[in-house]
Scaffold this motif. Sequence first.
Motif, PDB file in Angstrom:
ATOM      1  N   ALA A   9       0.829  -1.208   0.000  1.00  0.00           N
ATOM      2  CA  ALA A   9       0.000   0.000   0.000  1.00  0.00           C
ATOM      3  C   ALA A   9       0.866   1.262   0.000  1.00  0.00           C
ATOM      4  CB  ALA A   9      -0.936  -0.005   1.209  1.00  0.00           C
ATOM      5  N   VAL A  10       1.965   1.234   0.747  1.00  0.00           N
ATOM      6  CA  VAL A  10       2.875   2.379   0.777  1.00  0.00           C
ATOM      7  C   VAL A  10       3.503   2.591  -0.593  1.00  0.00           C
ATOM      8  CG1 VAL A  10       5.023   3.256   1.762  1.00  0.00           C
ATOM      9  CG2 VAL A  10       3.334   2.178   3.240  1.00  0.00           C
ATOM     10  N   VAL A  11       3.897   1.510  -1.263  1.00  0.00           N
ATOM     11  CA  VAL A  11       4.503   1.624  -2.594  1.00  0.00           C
ATOM     12  C   VAL A  11       3.509   2.219  -3.585  1.00  0.00           C
ATOM     13  CG1 VAL A  11       5.418   0.307  -4.541  1.00  0.00           C
ATOM     14  CG2 VAL A  11       6.150  -0.247  -2.220  1.00  0.00           C
ATOM     15  N   ARG A  12       2.266   1.720  -3.567  1.00  0.00           N
ATOM     16  CA  ARG A  12       1.264   2.254  -4.492  1.00  0.00           C
ATOM     17  C   ARG A  12       1.029   3.739  -4.251  1.00  0.00           C
ATOM     18  NH1 ARG A  12      -1.408  -2.671  -3.324  1.00  0.00           N
ATOM     19  NH2 ARG A  12      -2.756  -1.592  -1.826  1.00  0.00           N
ATOM     20  N   LYS A  13       0.934   4.121  -2.983  1.00  0.00           N
ATOM     21  CA  LYS A  13       0.684   5.528  -2.678  1.00  0.00           C
ATOM     22  C   LYS A  13       1.865   6.402  -3.073  1.00  0.00           C
ATOM     23  CE  LYS A  13      -1.596   8.253   0.893  1.00  0.00           C
ATOM     24  NZ  LYS A  13      -2.208   8.244   2.231  1.00  0.00           N
ATOM     25  N   LEU A  14       3.087   5.904  -2.867  1.00  0.00           N
ATOM     26  CA  LEU A  14       4.269   6.684  -3.226  1.00  0.00           C
ATOM     27  C   LEU A  14       4.382   6.843  -4.739  1.00  0.00           C
ATOM     28  CD1 LEU A  14       6.818   8.112  -2.266  1.00  0.00           C
ATOM     29  CD2 LEU A  14       8.016   5.915  -2.364  1.00  0.00           C
ATOM     30  N   VAL A  15       4.056   5.784  -5.497  1.00  0.00           N
ATOM     31  CA  VAL A  15       4.108   5.872  -6.965  1.00  0.00           C
ATOM     32  C   VAL A  15       3.085   6.882  -7.472  1.00  0.00           C
ATOM     33  CG1 VAL A  15       3.652   4.600  -9.088  1.00  0.00           C
ATOM     34  CG2 VAL A  15       5.054   3.564  -7.305  1.00  0.00           C
ATOM     35  N   THR A  16       1.876   6.875  -6.904  1.00  0.00           N
ATOM     36  CA  THR A  16       0.864   7.849  -7.294  1.00  0.00           C
ATOM     37  C   THR A  16       1.318   9.266  -6.956  1.00  0.00           C
ATOM     38  OG1 THR A  16      -0.846   6.200  -6.872  1.00  0.00           O
ATOM     39  CG2 THR A  16      -1.563   8.488  -7.044  1.00  0.00           C
ATOM     40  N   PHE A  17       1.933   9.431  -5.785  1.00  0.00           N
ATOM     41  CA  PHE A  17       2.454  10.742  -5.396  1.00  0.00           C
ATOM     42  C   PHE A  17       3.543  11.200  -6.364  1.00  0.00           C
ATOM     43  CE2 PHE A  17       5.192  13.303  -2.364  1.00  0.00           C
ATOM     44  CZ  PHE A  17       4.359  14.415  -2.396  1.00  0.00           C
ATOM     45  N   GLY A  18       4.372  10.266  -6.819  1.00  0.00           N
ATOM     46  CA  GLY A  18       5.403  10.607  -7.796  1.00  0.00           C
ATOM     47  C   GLY A  18       4.807  11.088  -9.109  1.00  0.00           C
ATOM     48  N   ARG A  19       3.702  10.471  -9.564  1.00  0.00           N
ATOM     49  CA  ARG A  19       3.055  10.930 -10.786  1.00  0.00           C
ATOM     50  C   ARG A  19       2.536  12.355 -10.622  1.00  0.00           C
ATOM     51  NH1 ARG A  19       0.562   5.622 -11.124  1.00  0.00           N
ATOM     52  NH2 ARG A  19      -1.403   6.526 -10.418  1.00  0.00           N
ATOM     53  N   ILE A  20       1.973  12.647  -9.445  1.00  0.00           N
ATOM     54  CA  ILE A  20       1.467  13.993  -9.191  1.00  0.00           C
ATOM     55  C   ILE A  20       2.616  15.009  -9.216  1.00  0.00           C
ATOM     56  CG2 ILE A  20       0.357  15.457  -7.455  1.00  0.00           C
ATOM     57  CD1 ILE A  20      -1.299  13.072  -6.631  1.00  0.00           C
ATOM     58  N   LEU A  21       3.751  14.648  -8.640  1.00  0.00           N
ATOM     59  CA  LEU A  21       4.902  15.552  -8.651  1.00  0.00           C
ATOM     60  C   LEU A  21       5.406  15.787 -10.064  1.00  0.00           C
ATOM     61  CD1 LEU A  21       6.930  14.313  -5.533  1.00  0.00           C
ATOM     62  CD2 LEU A  21       5.476  16.337  -5.716  1.00  0.00           C
ATOM     63  N   ARG A  22       5.408  14.750 -10.906  1.00  0.00           N
ATOM     64  CA  ARG A  22       5.850  14.932 -12.289  1.00  0.00           C
ATOM     65  C   ARG A  22       4.889  15.840 -13.052  1.00  0.00           C
ATOM     66  NH1 ARG A  22       7.244   9.439 -11.775  1.00  0.00           N
ATOM     67  NH2 ARG A  22       5.304   8.764 -12.738  1.00  0.00           N
ATOM     68  N   GLU A  23       3.580  15.703 -12.773  1.00  0.00           N
ATOM     69  CA  GLU A  23       2.619  16.603 -13.406  1.00  0.00           C
ATOM     70  C   GLU A  23       2.844  18.052 -12.958  1.00  0.00           C
ATOM     71  OE1 GLU A  23       0.325  16.093 -15.649  1.00  0.00           O
ATOM     72  OE2 GLU A  23       0.741  13.951 -15.871  1.00  0.00           O
ATOM     73  N   ALA A  24       3.373  18.224 -11.733  1.00  0.00           N
ATOM     74  CA  ALA A  24       3.649  19.567 -11.224  1.00  0.00           C
ATOM     75  C   ALA A  24       4.982  20.122 -11.730  1.00  0.00           C
ATOM     76  CB  ALA A  24       3.640  19.557  -9.700  1.00  0.00           C
ATOM     77  N   GLY A  25       5.733  19.319 -12.482  1.00  0.00           N
ATOM     78  CA  GLY A  25       6.976  19.797 -13.072  1.00  0.00           C
ATOM     79  C   GLY A  25       8.242  19.312 -12.398  1.00  0.00           C
ATOM     80  N   LEU A  26       8.154  18.487 -11.359  1.00  0.00           N
ATOM     81  CA  LEU A  26       9.348  17.985 -10.683  1.00  0.00           C
ATOM     82  C   LEU A  26       9.918  16.797 -11.441  1.00  0.00           C
ATOM     83  CD1 LEU A  26       7.796  19.595  -8.377  1.00  0.00           C
ATOM     84  CD2 LEU A  26       9.007  18.106  -6.777  1.00  0.00           C
ATOM     85  N   GLU A  27      11.229  16.651 -11.384  1.00  0.00           N
ATOM     86  CA  GLU A  27      11.904  15.523 -12.032  1.00  0.00           C
ATOM     87  C   GLU A  27      11.983  14.365 -11.032  1.00  0.00           C
ATOM     88  OE1 GLU A  27      15.648  16.882 -13.399  1.00  0.00           O
ATOM     89  OE2 GLU A  27      14.816  18.325 -14.830  1.00  0.00           O
ATOM     90  N   VAL A  28      10.976  13.541 -11.044  1.00  0.00           N
ATOM     91  CA  VAL A  28      10.883  12.415 -10.103  1.00  0.00           C
ATOM     92  C   VAL A  28      10.792  11.134 -10.917  1.00  0.00           C
ATOM     93  CG1 VAL A  28       9.595  11.387  -8.206  1.00  0.00           C
ATOM     94  CG2 VAL A  28       9.721  13.868  -8.407  1.00  0.00           C
TER      95      VAL A  28
END
Length: 378
Positions: A9-28
Amino acid sequence: MPTATAGDAVVRKLVTFGRILREAGLEVGPGRLQDGLRGLDLVDLTSREEVYHALRCTLVSRRDDIEAFDMAFAAFWERAPSTAPEQPVDLGLQATAQPPSRAPSAAPAKDDERPSDDDSPPVLVASSRDEVLRRKDFADMTASELRRLRRLIAALPAAEPMRRSHRLRPGRAGDVLDPRRTLRAAIHTEGVPLRLAYRRRKLVPRKLVFLCDVSGSMEPYARAMVMFLQAVTASGRHVEAFAFGTRITRLTPHLRKLDPARALAGIGSLMPDWGGGTRIGESLRHYNETWGRRGLTRGATVVIVSDGWERGDLRELDTELARIGRQAYRLVWVNPLKGHDGFAPLAGGMRIALRHSDEFVEGHNLVALEALAEVISQ
């Protein structure tokens, strides 16, 4: 079906958070997500401050990105109001006729930029954009770039390994002498074999089996790899494709549909474990017991796409890879992280995979997929 653990569950949530950061312009990318996961292993997950600083230290690389990170963290992890769009992030597999709607703005979006000179040839512009896309990491691509990528992947050279059949065909001088055809031709020259006939074994397609990891740590690359599988599967009937996370799913019947866009659109709903945990050994055991027992692996070129982050029993992974290695003609392991600077096979599953693999290649961009097609065709 195995139950999901708290770690998954932590991995899934972290991957989703990473997608949100990439949409915000961060290089993740996946490397930073792995660093973030290691950071979360060292802190108290019930402490908001510890989780915040663990992720900020591992996912943020520039001071200018801190504000965007704080907004994304508050919106996603704390359910706070945010000005960011609340549209769900899809898998990026469905090809749409038009790009997603955007709010009107004075400046064009980055993906829609064109040279200001109207005299510039549009063909050269498209070629330049495609060349940049060929070398761009799959994890850094936007949804519109993924739709363009599908067209470029479909144009890749066919990845078709060949083998020598027991059937014979006419050959050239230097091959095996064909006495029957030689004597038959000698009838017309009074029994004197003036012209020698030769034969050689016919080349036929070798079986090709793909096993693609679609777990949380591989999610940024799994979308592009499924597009690659769709193109390879459509090229011949000797190709089988599977995807695995916490369980294994056969994709071949769905990828062989006549409409590529519709085939890709149904993949996400077909695999409920997309973006979840990773049980490579358990998935390979199910493959060996169900399809490998039917002779699918025997004499085939087997390609496994995974970063080797095994959350199950490493001994089981070792056993199942050994079974595949004994039956397959060749085992090719594709790790998208291999294309990153400073990569080292530190994951336990990756170290085991290297012992059983005949080839270890990259898979992080289109250039790497072109090289993979050449390796498979050897």
